[in-house]
Design an enzyme around this catalytic site. Structure first.
Site, PDB file in Angstrom:
ATOM      1  N   HIS A  17       0.842  -1.208   0.000  1.00  0.00           N
ATOM      2  CA  HIS A  17       0.000   0.000   0.000  1.00  0.00           C
ATOM      3  C   HIS A  17       0.878   1.258   0.000  1.00  0.00           C
ATOM      4  O   HIS A  17       0.595   2.220  -0.715  1.00  0.00           O
ATOM      5  CB  HIS A  17      -0.895   0.044   1.239  1.00  0.00           C
ATOM      6  CG  HIS A  17      -1.906  -1.063   1.328  1.00  0.00           C
ATOM      7  ND1 HIS A  17      -2.052  -1.837   2.460  1.00  0.00           N
ATOM      8  CD2 HIS A  17      -2.823  -1.518   0.442  1.00  0.00           C
ATOM      9  CE1 HIS A  17      -3.015  -2.719   2.264  1.00  0.00           C
ATOM     10  NE2 HIS A  17      -3.496  -2.557   1.047  1.00  0.00           N
ATOM     11  N   LYS A  41     -16.952  -6.994   7.660  1.00  0.00           N
ATOM     12  CA  LYS A  41     -15.704  -7.747   7.638  1.00  0.00           C
ATOM     13  C   LYS A  41     -15.043  -7.960   9.005  1.00  0.00           C
ATOM     14  O   LYS A  41     -14.104  -8.737   9.098  1.00  0.00           O
ATOM     15  CB  LYS A  41     -14.703  -7.049   6.708  1.00  0.00           C
ATOM     16  CG  LYS A  41     -14.804  -7.470   5.251  1.00  0.00           C
ATOM     17  CD  LYS A  41     -13.577  -6.978   4.510  1.00  0.00           C
ATOM     18  CE  LYS A  41     -13.604  -7.250   3.026  1.00  0.00           C
ATOM     19  NZ  LYS A  41     -12.487  -6.573   2.356  1.00  0.00           N
ATOM     20  N   ARG A  90      -1.788  -6.494  -8.371  1.00  0.00           N
ATOM     21  CA  ARG A  90      -0.556  -7.200  -8.039  1.00  0.00           C
ATOM     22  C   ARG A  90      -0.334  -8.366  -8.994  1.00  0.00           C
ATOM     23  O   ARG A  90       0.662  -8.454  -9.688  1.00  0.00           O
ATOM     24  CB  ARG A  90      -0.621  -7.722  -6.593  1.00  0.00           C
ATOM     25  CG  ARG A  90      -0.646  -6.637  -5.542  1.00  0.00           C
ATOM     26  CD  ARG A  90      -1.136  -7.157  -4.231  1.00  0.00           C
ATOM     27  NE  ARG A  90      -2.477  -7.694  -4.335  1.00  0.00           N
ATOM     28  CZ  ARG A  90      -3.218  -8.104  -3.324  1.00  0.00           C
ATOM     29  NH1 ARG A  90      -2.733  -8.098  -2.115  1.00  0.00           N
ATOM     30  NH2 ARG A  90      -4.438  -8.554  -3.509  1.00  0.00           N
ATOM     31  N   SER A 128      -2.809  -7.818   3.158  1.00  0.00           N
ATOM     32  CA  SER A 128      -3.066  -7.587   4.584  1.00  0.00           C
ATOM     33  C   SER A 128      -3.465  -8.900   5.243  1.00  0.00           C
ATOM     34  O   SER A 128      -3.085  -9.194   6.374  1.00  0.00           O
ATOM     35  CB  SER A 128      -4.180  -6.561   4.759  1.00  0.00           C
ATOM     36  OG  SER A 128      -3.803  -5.322   4.231  1.00  0.00           O
TER      37      SER A 128
HETATM   38  O1  PNS Z   1      -8.757  -3.277   0.234  1.00  0.00           O
HETATM   39  P1  PNS Z   1     -10.054  -3.885  -0.231  1.00  0.00           P
HETATM   40  O2  PNS Z   1     -10.780  -4.522   0.935  1.00  0.00           O
HETATM   41  O3  PNS Z   1      -9.877  -4.821  -1.385  1.00  0.00           O
HETATM   42  O4  PNS Z   1     -10.970  -2.649  -0.739  1.00  0.00           O
HETATM   43  C1  PNS Z   1     -12.245  -2.867  -1.255  1.00  0.00           C
HETATM   44  C2  PNS Z   1     -13.021  -1.558  -1.438  1.00  0.00           C
HETATM   45  C3  PNS Z   1     -13.047  -0.755  -0.161  1.00  0.00           C
HETATM   46  C4  PNS Z   1     -12.387  -0.727  -2.526  1.00  0.00           C
HETATM   47  C5  PNS Z   1     -14.471  -1.965  -1.873  1.00  0.00           C
HETATM   48  O5  PNS Z   1     -14.972  -2.915  -0.981  1.00  0.00           O
HETATM   49  C6  PNS Z   1     -15.436  -0.787  -1.948  1.00  0.00           C
HETATM   50  O6  PNS Z   1     -15.320   0.069  -2.779  1.00  0.00           O
HETATM   51  N1  PNS Z   1     -16.409  -0.764  -1.028  1.00  0.00           N
HETATM   52  C7  PNS Z   1     -17.415   0.276  -0.989  1.00  0.00           C
HETATM   53  C8  PNS Z   1     -18.790  -0.259  -1.414  1.00  0.00           C
HETATM   54  C9  PNS Z   1     -19.068  -0.033  -2.878  1.00  0.00           C
HETATM   55  O7  PNS Z   1     -18.973   1.069  -3.389  1.00  0.00           O
HETATM   56  N2  PNS Z   1     -19.412  -1.133  -3.588  1.00  0.00           N
HETATM   57  C10 PNS Z   1     -19.822  -1.095  -4.986  1.00  0.00           C
HETATM   58  C11 PNS Z   1     -18.699  -0.885  -5.951  1.00  0.00           C
HETATM   59  S1  PNS Z   1     -17.874  -2.363  -6.383  1.00  0.00           S
END
Ligand code: PNS
Length: 163
Positions: A17, A41, A90, A128
């Site tokens: 990150h 989560k 990645r 993570s």
């Molecule tokens: O680090 P992560 O957990 O892979 O991040 C995921 C994240 C936060 C980018 C994703 O879960 C997110 O955007 N959540 C917000 C909910 C949302 O907007 N969902 C619809 C779009 S896919």
């Protein structure tokens, strides 16, 4: 001013990150790290702890801002008057999930553009989830997370008996 939002759970922030935020800073005037308030989560670190860690690590980088968000990411972007989203790619296995999210976000808001950046290859296996697992099982995570995060992981283990 060119602004990018870098969203994620950051539970916790890894060197992958950090690498991505630094890359974002080379392209954009401001990188807003958007930390998800994960209601489902059950994160190891609270959103306040995750935000404090990112802030501490980037305290000398004026381009980096950190905020919590919940709900739809596109709504957060709109509220922040941002249209660019940065995500890390990645390995090939990331692609399907990232592709789906990028297209869903574009469906929800056609103004939103997702930009994929690739971390240093020696960090490409890092996540993570794996960092937490390795640390919980007594493995060495130095070199995978900033020292401040490693110390915070140690404190969690001592406080909760989990990592
Ligand atoms: O680090 P992560 O957990 O892979 O991040 C995921 C994240 C936060 C980018 C994703 O879960 C997110 O955007 N959540 C917000 C909910 C949302 O907007 N969902 C619809 C779009 S896919």
């Amino acid at each position: 001013m060119k602004l990018a939002v870098y969203p994620g759970s950051f539970d916790p922030l890894t060197n992958g990150h950090v690498d991505l935020i630094e890359r974002g800073c080379r392209i954009f005037d401001r990188v807003l790290v958007a930390v998800l308030i994960n209601s489902e989560k059950a994160p190891l670190f609270s959103v306040e702890e995750r935000i404090a860690m990112v802030r501490a690590i980037f305290r000398r980088e004026p381009k980096v801002r950190v905020k919590a968000f919940s709900g739809l990411l596109v709504d957060f972007l709109r509220a922040e008057k941002a249209t660019v989203l940065v995500r890390g790619l990645r390995v090939v296995s990331d692609f399907e999930y990232e592709f789906q999210m990028a297209l869903m976000n574009r469906h929800l808001d056609p103004d939103v553009e997702t930009l994929f950046l690739t971390p240093k290859e020696e960090l490409s296996y890092l996540s993570s989830r794996l960092v937490k697992e390795v640390h919980r099982l007594g493995g060495d995570v130095s070199g995978l997370v900033p020292p401040l995060v490693r110390r915070a992981l140690g404190r969690k283990v001592r406080a909760n008996g989990k990592g």
